[in-house]
Write a protein that holds these residues in place. Structure first.
Motif, PDB file in Angstrom:
ATOM      1  N   ILE A 114      60.136 -25.644 -13.294  1.00 23.79           N
ATOM      2  CA  ILE A 114      59.064 -25.957 -12.959  1.00 23.79           C
ATOM      3  C   ILE A 114      58.275 -26.065 -14.308  1.00 23.79           C
ATOM      4  N   ALA A 115      58.995 -26.190 -15.625  1.00 23.48           N
ATOM      5  CA  ALA A 115      58.272 -26.208 -16.684  1.00 23.48           C
ATOM      6  C   ALA A 115      57.362 -27.505 -16.938  1.00 23.48           C
ATOM      7  N   ASP A 116      56.134 -27.159 -17.464  1.00 28.54           N
ATOM      8  CA  ASP A 116      55.272 -28.286 -17.902  1.00 28.54           C
ATOM      9  C   ASP A 116      54.017 -28.463 -16.861  1.00 28.54           C
ATOM     10  N   ARG A 117      54.178 -27.596 -15.682  1.00 26.60           N
ATOM     11  CA  ARG A 117      53.357 -28.221 -14.576  1.00 26.60           C
ATOM     12  C   ARG A 117      52.908 -27.061 -13.706  1.00 26.60           C
ATOM     13  N   ALA A 118      53.200 -26.194 -13.958  1.00 24.35           N
ATOM     14  CA  ALA A 118      53.031 -24.741 -12.929  1.00 24.35           C
ATOM     15  C   ALA A 118      51.831 -23.876 -13.399  1.00 24.35           C
ATOM     16  N   ARG A 119      51.076 -23.632 -12.351  1.00 24.82           N
ATOM     17  CA  ARG A 119      49.770 -22.644 -12.664  1.00 24.82           C
ATOM     18  C   ARG A 119      50.427 -21.389 -12.984  1.00 24.82           C
ATOM     19  N   PHE A 120      49.933 -20.615 -13.922  1.00 29.97           N
ATOM     20  CA  PHE A 120      50.384 -19.387 -14.353  1.00 29.97           C
ATOM     21  C   PHE A 120      49.961 -18.383 -13.213  1.00 29.97           C
ATOM     22  N   GLY A 121      48.778 -18.390 -12.666  1.00 31.61           N
ATOM     23  CA  GLY A 121      48.263 -17.501 -11.653  1.00 31.61           C
ATOM     24  C   GLY A 121      49.055 -17.787 -10.458  1.00 31.61           C
ATOM     25  N   ALA A 122      49.597 -19.038 -10.123  1.00 33.87           N
ATOM     26  CA  ALA A 122      50.493 -18.903  -8.899  1.00 33.87           C
ATOM     27  C   ALA A 122      51.793 -18.516  -9.135  1.00 33.87           C
ATOM     28  N   TRP A 123      52.453 -18.342 -10.450  1.00 36.16           N
ATOM     29  CA  TRP A 123      53.646 -18.091 -10.743  1.00 36.16           C
ATOM     30  C   TRP A 123      53.886 -16.454 -10.627  1.00 36.16           C
ATOM     31  N   CYS A 124      52.560 -15.791 -11.062  1.00 36.87           N
ATOM     32  CA  CYS A 124      52.331 -14.372 -10.886  1.00 36.87           C
ATOM     33  C   CYS A 124      52.163 -13.863  -9.431  1.00 36.87           C
ATOM     34  N   ILE A 125      51.962 -14.588  -8.547  1.00 37.11           N
ATOM     35  CA  ILE A 125      51.835 -14.337  -7.180  1.00 37.11           C
ATOM     36  C   ILE A 125      53.319 -14.523  -6.609  1.00 37.11           C
ATOM     37  N   PHE A 126      53.998 -15.595  -7.045  1.00 37.47           N
ATOM     38  CA  PHE A 126      55.228 -16.101  -6.547  1.00 37.47           C
ATOM     39  C   PHE A 126      56.256 -14.807  -6.954  1.00 37.47           C
ATOM     40  N   LEU A 183      61.123 -29.438  -5.841  1.00 36.38           N
ATOM     41  CA  LEU A 183      60.881 -30.379  -4.864  1.00 36.38           C
ATOM     42  C   LEU A 183      59.225 -30.339  -4.343  1.00 36.38           C
ATOM     43  N   VAL A 184      58.771 -29.173  -4.120  1.00 33.42           N
ATOM     44  CA  VAL A 184      57.477 -28.844  -3.615  1.00 33.42           C
ATOM     45  C   VAL A 184      56.536 -29.314  -4.550  1.00 33.42           C
ATOM     46  N   LEU A 185      56.769 -28.781  -5.924  1.00 32.92           N
ATOM     47  CA  LEU A 185      55.757 -29.343  -6.773  1.00 32.92           C
ATOM     48  C   LEU A 185      55.794 -30.559  -7.212  1.00 32.92           C
ATOM     49  N   ARG A 307      68.842 -39.357 -10.773  1.00 35.36           N
ATOM     50  CA  ARG A 307      69.367 -40.181  -9.493  1.00 35.36           C
ATOM     51  C   ARG A 307      68.472 -39.969  -8.332  1.00 35.36           C
ATOM     52  N   PHE A 308      68.381 -38.666  -8.131  1.00 37.40           N
ATOM     53  CA  PHE A 308      67.804 -38.197  -6.765  1.00 37.40           C
ATOM     54  C   PHE A 308      66.370 -37.988  -6.755  1.00 37.40           C
ATOM     55  N   GLY A 309      65.771 -38.093  -8.133  1.00 37.11           N
ATOM     56  CA  GLY A 309      64.508 -38.095  -8.387  1.00 37.11           C
ATOM     57  C   GLY A 309      63.788 -36.748  -8.224  1.00 37.11           C
ATOM     58  N   TYR A 310      64.438 -35.648  -8.363  1.00 35.37           N
ATOM     59  CA  TYR A 310      64.054 -34.144  -8.473  1.00 35.37           C
ATOM     60  C   TYR A 310      63.683 -33.706  -9.591  1.00 35.37           C
ATOM     61  N   ASP A 311      62.774 -33.185 -10.254  1.00 35.85           N
ATOM     62  CA  ASP A 311      62.332 -32.822 -11.668  1.00 35.85           C
ATOM     63  C   ASP A 311      62.588 -31.522 -11.847  1.00 35.85           C
ATOM     64  N   ASP A 312      63.911 -31.044 -12.173  1.00 35.27           N
ATOM     65  CA  ASP A 312      64.368 -29.780 -12.338  1.00 35.27           C
ATOM     66  C   ASP A 312      64.304 -29.699 -13.947  1.00 35.27           C
ATOM     67  N   SER A 313      63.236 -29.395 -14.329  1.00 37.24           N
ATOM     68  CA  SER A 313      62.795 -29.607 -15.929  1.00 37.24           C
ATOM     69  C   SER A 313      63.834 -29.351 -16.852  1.00 37.24           C
ATOM     70  N   LEU A 314      64.254 -27.973 -16.693  1.00 37.82           N
ATOM     71  CA  LEU A 314      65.173 -27.451 -17.614  1.00 37.82           C
ATOM     72  C   LEU A 314      66.715 -27.034 -17.188  1.00 37.82           C
ATOM     73  N   ASP A 315      67.106 -27.670 -16.046  1.00 34.64           N
ATOM     74  CA  ASP A 315      68.377 -27.955 -15.516  1.00 34.64           C
ATOM     75  C   ASP A 315      68.637 -26.233 -14.980  1.00 34.64           C
ATOM     76  N   VAL A 316      67.956 -26.046 -14.348  1.00 38.59           N
ATOM     77  CA  VAL A 316      68.342 -24.422 -13.413  1.00 38.59           C
ATOM     78  C   VAL A 316      69.365 -25.097 -12.604  1.00 38.59           C
ATOM     79  N   ILE A 378      51.337 -20.618  -0.942  1.00 35.71           N
ATOM     80  CA  ILE A 378      50.733 -20.644  -2.366  1.00 35.71           C
ATOM     81  C   ILE A 378      50.496 -22.086  -2.724  1.00 35.71           C
ATOM     82  N   HIS A 379      51.294 -23.061  -2.503  1.00 36.90           N
ATOM     83  CA  HIS A 379      50.971 -24.193  -2.869  1.00 36.90           C
ATOM     84  C   HIS A 379      49.747 -25.009  -1.950  1.00 36.90           C
ATOM     85  N   ARG A 380      49.743 -24.597  -0.827  1.00 37.53           N
ATOM     86  CA  ARG A 380      48.687 -25.217   0.010  1.00 37.53           C
ATOM     87  C   ARG A 380      47.323 -24.770  -0.155  1.00 37.53           C
TER      88      ARG A 380
END
Length: 417
Positions: A114-126, A183-185, A307-316, A378-380
């Protein structure tokens, strides 16, 4: 109490594994955009802080203590604050230290999706929620005498699953979680089209990969039972990533006309991932074959996101999930009888392959469902993703009011402050 050679090695191995997380931070930071480099490093570093505290308070007990839910998870109260461990004389404190570093790197791996687009606070809860509800239960199922152990519900029927250093618990687990988060983000703005999303600092990527390989010898060899097994694991941890790097690079040369530094570094990591569950149960020639397969398969799989359109930024997903599955299932074919359980190619029949397959399927489903349960609220209610304006401006400035490079001109949120 006298300090033994085993104690000293555990201390060194734990330090090596802990050093892997800063290595991963460098690896990920170089792969992302310059205006996201600090945020990417912070997601790894903050995981070290959050997981360490949670592990001492309840994580260690949940991963291997008295069962809270039989076969599924240990009780967070059985060793809260390591009270039981200390009462027993502290003899297991080195096990606490060593196991904590595995939990840390598992969380840090997920952040790359989720590089480039995740809120840091949300990550700290996750992070603490995922550690508690996903990582600790799966660690208990595999290593704590739970579901996949010799006396567990699955293990007693199909046989004990083999996961020496974390193919199921760490790499498949983190890979599935990374896919769910991606997928969620949703995809980044300009995903697959914007050249600005290419890695900004390939020397950092190469340095990070080298540190990961260095630390991985502690990761895999740290739990060796004797010198012979330690030697086998060390050689396998040398051979598999080397072969995977060559396999990925050859794939690039054939497919694209040139081999890249990013491909070499990513191939190296894919081989490390693949050998992790199998390092103590295959021979060095098998490790080379496994590395080649993992390098080629992951090198091909990373392109599936376009091909499938999911943005796995750094290939996890392409590296950790794919190679984690390959390494886990490969045991069903190439585990050698000298290590205790023979795979199909060594006359062992289908038993181990069935066991490894069932463990993989259950782990994937368990992680996917629980990660969704954590991420969606968290996302909602908080919002896991930054605004489009902040994403374009740069997540370093938006989330941390800093830039990775001092020569970068102040702009956006930083300039306004």
């Amino acid at each position: 109490m006298e300090l033994t050679a085993t104690d000293v090695w555990t201390i060194v191995a734990a330090a090596l594994v802990l050093f892997m997380t800063p290595g991963l931070a460098l690896f990920y930071s170089g792969m992302t955009r310059a205006k996201s480099a600090l945020n990417m490093m912070m997601m790894s570093i903050i995981s070290m802080g959050l997981v360490s505290v949670c592990w001492v308070l309840w994580g260690y007990g949940m991963s291997g203590g008295d069962a809270l839910i039989p076969n599924i998870v240990g009780s967070p109260f059985s060793d809260f604050g390591l009270s039981s461990t200390l009462a027993a004389g502290g003899t297991d404190l080195l096990a606490v230290a060593f196991s904590s570093t595995f939990a840390i790197i598992a969380l840090a791996i997920i952040s790359g999706s989720i590089a480039d687009r995740a809120r840091f606070g949300a990550w700290c809860i996750f992070v603490p929620l995922w550690l508690t509800l996903v990582y600790c239960p799966l660690a208990f199922m595999v290593w704590g005498g739970g579901l996949f152990g010799e006396e567990g519900w699955i293990g007693s029927i199909f046989g004990e699953a083999i996961d020496f250093a974390g193919g199921l618990v760490i790499h498949i687990n983190a890979g599935v979680a990374g896919l769910i988060l991606a997928l969620v983000l949703g995809a980044r703005k300009g995903f697959g089209k914007d050249p600005d999303q290419r890695p900004h600092n390939l020397p950092l990527v190469m340095l990070g990969a080298a540190i990961l390989w260095f630390g991985w010898f502690g990761f895999n060899v740290g739990a060796a039972s004797d010198g012979a097994q330690a030697g086998l694991i060390w050689v396998n941890t040398l051979a598999a990533p080397a072969a995977a790097m060559l396999g990925w690079s050859l794939l690039e040369r054939i497919r694209d006309g040139h081999a890249t530094s990013l491909g070499a570094a990513s191939g190296l990591v894919s081989g490390l991932v693949a050998i992790t569950p199998a390092c103590a149960n295959i021979n060095p020639v098998g490790a080379i074959a496994l590395g080649v397969v993992a390098g080629v398969a992951s090198g091909w799989a990373v392109g599936l996101k376009y091909r499938f359109g999911y943005d796995d930024s750094l290939d996890v997903v392409g590296v950790h999930l794919v190679s984690g599955i390959i390494g886990t299932l490969a045991l069903g074919f190439i585990a050698t009888p000298e290590t205790g359980t023979a795979g199909l190619f060594y006359g062992g029949g289908l038993g181990l392959l069935i066991t490894q397959s069932i463990a993989t399927i259950i782990s994937v489903i368990f992680c996917a469902v629980l990660t969704l349960i954590i991420v969606l609220p968290i996302h909602r209610f908080m919002g896991f993703r930054v605004s489009e304006k902040q994403e374009v401006q740069g997540i370093d400035l938006a989330q941390h009011a800093e830039t990775a490079y001092a020569m970068a001109p102040a702009s956006g949120a930083f300039a306004e402050k």
